[in-house]
Design a protein around this motif. Structure first.
Motif, PDB file in Angstrom:
ATOM      1  N   PHE A 276      16.354  25.304 -28.248  1.00 49.04           N
ATOM      2  CA  PHE A 276      15.408  24.920 -27.195  1.00 49.04           C
ATOM      3  C   PHE A 276      14.401  23.888 -27.677  1.00 49.04           C
ATOM      4  CE2 PHE A 276      16.996  28.930 -25.537  1.00 49.04           C
ATOM      5  CZ  PHE A 276      17.138  28.654 -24.196  1.00 49.04           C
ATOM      6  N   TRP A 277      14.161  23.833 -28.968  1.00 49.35           N
ATOM      7  CA  TRP A 277      13.163  22.904 -29.477  1.00 49.35           C
ATOM      8  C   TRP A 277      13.640  21.461 -29.425  1.00 49.35           C
ATOM      9  CZ3 TRP A 277       8.370  24.128 -29.559  1.00 49.35           C
ATOM     10  CH2 TRP A 277       8.030  25.477 -29.596  1.00 49.35           C
ATOM     11  N   ASP A 278      14.909  21.266 -29.094  1.00 44.74           N
ATOM     12  CA  ASP A 278      15.373  19.893 -28.887  1.00 44.74           C
ATOM     13  C   ASP A 278      14.790  19.290 -27.612  1.00 44.74           C
ATOM     14  OD1 ASP A 278      16.813  20.205 -31.153  1.00 44.74           O
ATOM     15  OD2 ASP A 278      18.793  20.129 -30.222  1.00 44.74           O
ATOM     16  N   PHE A 279      14.364  20.139 -26.642  1.00 46.97           N
ATOM     17  CA  PHE A 279      13.851  19.577 -25.392  1.00 46.97           C
ATOM     18  C   PHE A 279      12.539  20.199 -24.916  1.00 46.97           C
ATOM     19  CE2 PHE A 279      17.196  22.674 -24.410  1.00 46.97           C
ATOM     20  CZ  PHE A 279      16.567  23.548 -23.531  1.00 46.97           C
ATOM     21  N   LEU A 280      12.020  21.230 -25.589  1.00 48.57           N
ATOM     22  CA  LEU A 280      10.719  21.753 -25.198  1.00 48.57           C
ATOM     23  C   LEU A 280       9.608  20.703 -25.291  1.00 48.57           C
ATOM     24  CD1 LEU A 280      10.393  25.462 -26.391  1.00 48.57           C
ATOM     25  CD2 LEU A 280       9.897  24.560 -24.125  1.00 48.57           C
ATOM     26  N   PRO A 281       9.608  19.832 -26.324  1.00 49.68           N
ATOM     27  CA  PRO A 281       8.575  18.784 -26.339  1.00 49.68           C
ATOM     28  C   PRO A 281       8.631  17.869 -25.120  1.00 49.68           C
ATOM     29  CG  PRO A 281       9.538  19.019 -28.524  1.00 49.68           C
ATOM     30  CD  PRO A 281      10.374  19.857 -27.597  1.00 49.68           C
ATOM     31  N   ALA A 282       9.839  17.620 -24.592  1.00 47.07           N
ATOM     32  CA  ALA A 282       9.948  16.774 -23.403  1.00 47.07           C
ATOM     33  C   ALA A 282       9.358  17.472 -22.181  1.00 47.07           C
ATOM     34  CB  ALA A 282      11.413  16.407 -23.160  1.00 47.07           C
ATOM     35  N   ILE A 283       9.493  18.796 -22.109  1.00 44.95           N
ATOM     36  CA  ILE A 283       8.873  19.542 -21.004  1.00 44.95           C
ATOM     37  C   ILE A 283       7.358  19.475 -21.131  1.00 44.95           C
ATOM     38  CG2 ILE A 283       8.672  21.810 -19.916  1.00 44.95           C
ATOM     39  CD1 ILE A 283      11.497  22.422 -20.974  1.00 44.95           C
ATOM     40  N   GLN A 284       6.875  19.581 -22.359  1.00 44.79           N
ATOM     41  CA  GLN A 284       5.436  19.441 -22.579  1.00 44.79           C
ATOM     42  C   GLN A 284       4.940  18.059 -22.147  1.00 44.79           C
ATOM     43  OE1 GLN A 284       3.591  18.729 -26.581  1.00 44.79           O
ATOM     44  NE2 GLN A 284       2.906  20.844 -26.300  1.00 44.79           N
ATOM     45  N   GLN A 285       5.714  17.028 -22.470  1.00 49.35           N
ATOM     46  CA  GLN A 285       5.314  15.682 -22.087  1.00 49.35           C
ATOM     47  C   GLN A 285       5.325  15.517 -20.563  1.00 49.35           C
ATOM     48  OE1 GLN A 285       4.118  13.266 -24.241  1.00 49.35           O
ATOM     49  NE2 GLN A 285       3.518  12.361 -22.276  1.00 49.35           N
ATOM     50  N   ALA A 286       6.288  16.150 -19.900  1.00 50.33           N
ATOM     51  CA  ALA A 286       6.320  16.111 -18.436  1.00 50.33           C
ATOM     52  C   ALA A 286       5.054  16.731 -17.867  1.00 50.33           C
ATOM     53  CB  ALA A 286       7.555  16.844 -17.920  1.00 50.33           C
ATOM     54  N   ARG A 287       4.610  17.795 -18.482  1.00 49.57           N
ATOM     55  CA  ARG A 287       3.383  18.457 -18.029  1.00 49.57           C
ATOM     56  C   ARG A 287       2.179  17.525 -18.154  1.00 49.57           C
ATOM     57  NH1 ARG A 287      -0.857  21.585 -18.551  1.00 49.57           N
ATOM     58  NH2 ARG A 287      -0.829  23.668 -17.617  1.00 49.57           N
ATOM     59  N   ILE A 288       2.123  16.808 -19.271  1.00 46.98           N
ATOM     60  CA  ILE A 288       1.021  15.877 -19.507  1.00 46.98           C
ATOM     61  C   ILE A 288       1.103  14.697 -18.542  1.00 46.98           C
ATOM     62  CG2 ILE A 288       0.034  14.283 -21.187  1.00 46.98           C
ATOM     63  CD1 ILE A 288       0.995  16.295 -23.356  1.00 46.98           C
ATOM     64  N   ASP A 289       2.313  14.159 -18.360  1.00 48.71           N
ATOM     65  CA  ASP A 289       2.489  13.021 -17.461  1.00 48.71           C
ATOM     66  C   ASP A 289       2.085  13.371 -16.025  1.00 48.71           C
ATOM     67  OD1 ASP A 289       3.417  11.533 -19.567  1.00 48.71           O
ATOM     68  OD2 ASP A 289       5.539  11.749 -19.044  1.00 48.71           O
ATOM     69  N   ASP A 290       2.328  14.623 -15.634  1.00 46.83           N
ATOM     70  CA  ASP A 290       1.994  15.051 -14.278  1.00 46.83           C
ATOM     71  C   ASP A 290       0.500  15.298 -14.093  1.00 46.83           C
ATOM     72  OD1 ASP A 290       4.683  14.977 -13.775  1.00 46.83           O
ATOM     73  OD2 ASP A 290       4.973  17.157 -13.842  1.00 46.83           O
ATOM     74  N   GLY A 291      -0.256  15.320 -15.188  1.00 47.42           N
ATOM     75  CA  GLY A 291      -1.667  15.671 -15.073  1.00 47.42           C
ATOM     76  C   GLY A 291      -1.856  17.076 -14.547  1.00 47.42           C
ATOM     77  N   ALA A 292      -1.009  17.991 -14.982  1.00 47.21           N
ATOM     78  CA  ALA A 292      -1.022  19.356 -14.458  1.00 47.21           C
ATOM     79  C   ALA A 292      -2.350  20.045 -14.752  1.00 47.21           C
ATOM     80  CB  ALA A 292       0.128  20.161 -15.066  1.00 47.21           C
ATOM     81  N   GLU A 293      -2.777  20.883 -13.816  1.00 45.68           N
ATOM     82  CA  GLU A 293      -3.982  21.681 -14.026  1.00 45.68           C
ATOM     83  C   GLU A 293      -3.719  22.691 -15.151  1.00 45.68           C
ATOM     84  OE1 GLU A 293      -6.901  21.255 -12.673  1.00 45.68           O
ATOM     85  OE2 GLU A 293      -6.239  19.608 -11.378  1.00 45.68           O
ATOM     86  N   ALA A 294      -4.810  23.154 -15.765  1.00 40.51           N
ATOM     87  CA  ALA A 294      -4.688  24.017 -16.937  1.00 40.51           C
ATOM     88  C   ALA A 294      -4.026  25.350 -16.630  1.00 40.51           C
ATOM     89  CB  ALA A 294      -6.071  24.255 -17.551  1.00 40.51           C
ATOM     90  N   ASN A 295      -4.055  25.803 -15.363  1.00 41.11           N
ATOM     91  CA  ASN A 295      -3.500  27.121 -15.034  1.00 41.11           C
ATOM     92  C   ASN A 295      -2.088  27.055 -14.465  1.00 41.11           C
ATOM     93  OD1 ASN A 295      -4.114  26.018 -12.559  1.00 41.11           O
ATOM     94  ND2 ASN A 295      -5.506  27.651 -11.904  1.00 41.11           N
ATOM     95  N   VAL A 296      -1.390  25.951 -14.689  1.00 41.48           N
ATOM     96  CA  VAL A 296      -0.017  25.802 -14.192  1.00 41.48           C
ATOM     97  C   VAL A 296       0.961  25.959 -15.356  1.00 41.48           C
ATOM     98  CG1 VAL A 296       1.634  24.277 -13.054  1.00 41.48           C
ATOM     99  CG2 VAL A 296      -0.768  24.295 -12.329  1.00 41.48           C
ATOM    100  N   TYR A 297       1.985  26.786 -15.135  1.00 38.93           N
ATOM    101  CA  TYR A 297       3.035  26.981 -16.133  1.00 38.93           C
ATOM    102  C   TYR A 297       4.202  26.035 -15.845  1.00 38.93           C
ATOM    103  CZ  TYR A 297       0.543  31.411 -16.836  1.00 38.93           C
ATOM    104  OH  TYR A 297      -0.419  32.371 -17.065  1.00 38.93           O
ATOM    105  N   TYR A 298       4.819  25.529 -16.911  1.00 38.41           N
ATOM    106  CA  TYR A 298       6.015  24.691 -16.784  1.00 38.41           C
ATOM    107  C   TYR A 298       7.196  25.426 -17.398  1.00 38.41           C
ATOM    108  CZ  TYR A 298       4.214  20.339 -14.858  1.00 38.41           C
ATOM    109  OH  TYR A 298       3.719  19.377 -14.016  1.00 38.41           O
ATOM    110  N   TYR A 299       8.319  25.424 -16.647  1.00 33.82           N
ATOM    111  CA  TYR A 299       9.519  26.139 -17.096  1.00 33.82           C
ATOM    112  C   TYR A 299      10.735  25.251 -16.882  1.00 33.82           C
ATOM    113  CZ  TYR A 299      12.980  29.918 -17.572  1.00 33.82           C
ATOM    114  OH  TYR A 299      14.028  30.714 -17.975  1.00 33.82           O
TER     115      TYR A 299
END
Length: 540
Positions: A276-299
């Protein structure tokens, strides 16, 4: 670059309100037929409920109101079950919120169950239970139910308790309750009044159900991942997972609202991942790119044409604290198995559990990293009767295991997990009323896989949460040209293993680091530990 999530595919409570309200009147029949642990006693189940939770008063069709309280029978326990059984009265004595095992939520579908105990002199017959609900500022609501009683109550069979559904709109803070048992047969009604009055509370008053006023919501963004390598070219049928994901997360968590948004632009994997660590950083980057609020989970979810990646079916960044600065850690991922919809939903809820701050729970015969030693129920069982407000099924306290264990079969939420989640969900929901601000500071993150895969280093905006510094702090030196620094840093193993994650604060908010801002020197050339096992990282 990823685009912000578009609300083209949203699953929230509004989608299931009509469905749930239509089914609630059938709850006794549904539960009586549902799979549940078999009773070891014979019991009969001729029950009649003469009202529903929205009635403004009694609409009893059982004839004149009995004039006598019932004989040789008593109310042993009254409980509310919104997911876990929570006593509100025991043997006629009120149980206040401070003495309860779990919180009772406002605006959530609920069961109220009253159990009886009988004396050896009890003669099998019909007994009427009258429940009175007193909403604040409204007229009392009276519910009556008649059951043919021939044996003691048993919590694993709804026909052997007086059971009342209360729809979410009628679960109001400040609502009081009382319940009493009455004779139906005139020959018993004519007897002298019983020495022990079968009423709860025993003094004849009403008592507060003890409904919490907090607003509670869980917000999730699903990131679809396309598998696009020669041996596996698949997409996840998102429309198939939204309803079970929503319902399972709602049923197992103390919340009124679950909102799931599907990210319009997902990810594509062109090579088979080793973990999973091959793509978890990309999910994290998607969260940052979206400007997600602090209380939103990404899956993130992917059909990788396999039952596991490096031995795991899902992975979360960390066991995450209730801090806004932990926003970058609220990312996880799981596999989609096209042959096991229940497993998909269970994995989703389990991985989000880590993001809610939950560690693993011990399960006999299964190996999980770092099971929580504070878990109170032996062998990871849930310890109290569970109930699903969407599937209307009971879960046995000695058969079902907590969903944070690796015992997936019949897993459910314990009262202990429910209470921990209540505090976390309340905290994150409270942020909705606060002004949001983008993260400041700069973090350098390194992912060092256990085996296979590529070591990755990247920077993101943010700062280390205090809880991570307390739990995972590691002393490091960074070397950037002639500049040597000793910044805040952590090193942790995620709950599912597979990698070591190093996080270094290159710049904490309010702390200038001009040496690291010169062109070409955004990253240190080398990081090494000061104490502990000798280890050197080279981010470049």
């Amino acid at each position: 670059m990823f685009r912000a999530p578009q609300r083209q595919s949203v699953w929230s409570n509004a989608d299931v309100t009509a469905r749930s309200l239509a089914l609630l009147p059938l709850i006794s029949l549904a539960l009586a037929c549902a799979d549940s642990p078999a009773t070891d006693e014979a019991g009969e189940s001729a029950a009649t409920d003469t009202g529903d939770a929205s009635d403004a008063g009694s609409d009893s069709d059982t004839g004149p109101v009995p004039e006598s309280l019932a004989h040789d029978i008593d109310i042993s326990l009254v409980e509310i079950n919104q997911g876990v059984a929570t006593p509100i009265a025991i043997a006629g004595e009120w149980v206040g919120p401070a003495d309860r095992n779990a919180q009772i939520l406002a605006n959530r579908d609920s069961l109220l169950r009253a159990y009886w105990t009988i004396t050896p002199e009890f003669v099998p017959r019909e007994i009427l239970a009258r429940l009175t609900l007193e909403p604040p500022g409204s007229e009392p609501v009276i519910r009556e139910k008649v059951i043919e009683i021939s044996a003691e109550s048993y919590p694993g069979d709804l026909s052997r308790s007086f059971t009342y559904d209360i729809v979410a709109a009628n679960m109001l803070p400040g609502t009081n309750f009382s319940i009493s048992l009455w004779e139906v047969d005139p020959s018993f009604a004519s007897l002298p009044a019983p020495e022990l009055a079968p009423i709860s509370p025993r003094d004849g008053s009403s008592a507060a159900i003890g409904i919490q006023p907090e607003l509670l919501a869980i917000k999730v963004v699903i990131v679809p991942i396309v598998a696009n390598w020669t041996e596996c070219m698949t997409t996840v049928p998102i429309d198939e997972v939204l309803e079970p994901f929503h319902d399972m997360l709602l049923m197992k968590n103390p919340t009124q609202t679950v909102e799931i948004v599907v990210r319009e632009q997902g990810l594509t994997l062109d090579t088979a991942p080793t973990g999973f660590w091959d793509f978890l950083p990309a999910i994290q980057q998607a969260r940052i790119d979206d400007g997600a609020e602090a209380n939103v989970y990404y899956y993130g979810i992917v059909n990788a044409c396999t039952g596991d990646l490096d031995g795991a079916g899902g992975m979360s960044w960390d066991i995450v604290s209730a801090e806004k600065t932990a926003d970058f850690q609220r990312v996880s991922a799981g596999l989609f198995l096209d042959w096991d919809a229940q497993w998909n939903a269970d994995t989703f809820v389990h991985e989000l559990g880590h993001l809610q701050g939950l560690a693993h729970v011990y399960c006999p015969g299964q190996t999980s990293a770092g099971p929580d030693p504070a878990y109170p129920h032996e062998d990871g069982v849930i310890g109290v009767w569970g109930f699903g407000i969407r599937d209307f099924m009971l879960r046995s306290p000695t058969v079902a295991h907590d969903y944070m264990s690796y015992c997936y079969t019949d897993n459910w939420t314990s009262d202990w997990t429910w209470s921990k989640n209540f505090a976390r969900i309340a905290t994150l929901t409270s942020w909705d009323s606060e002004a949001s601000s983008p993260p400041t500071g700069t973090l350098l993150i390194g992912m060092i896989p256990d085996r296979g895969g590529n070591e990755q280093w990247w920077t993101i905006p943010g700062q280390l949460p205090n809880a991570s510094l307390v739990r995972d702090r590691v002393q490091v030196r960074t070397f950037t040209g002639d500049v040597v620094a000793e910044p805040n840093a952590t090193r942790h193993r995620p709950p599912g293993g597979g990698a070591t994650i190093v996080t270094v604060e290159l710049q904490r908010p309010g702390q200038a680091a001009p040496e690291l801002q010169r062109p070409g020197q955004a990253l240190p050339e080398r990081i090494e530990t000061i104490t502990g096992p000798e280890q050197v990282w080279r981010p470049r």
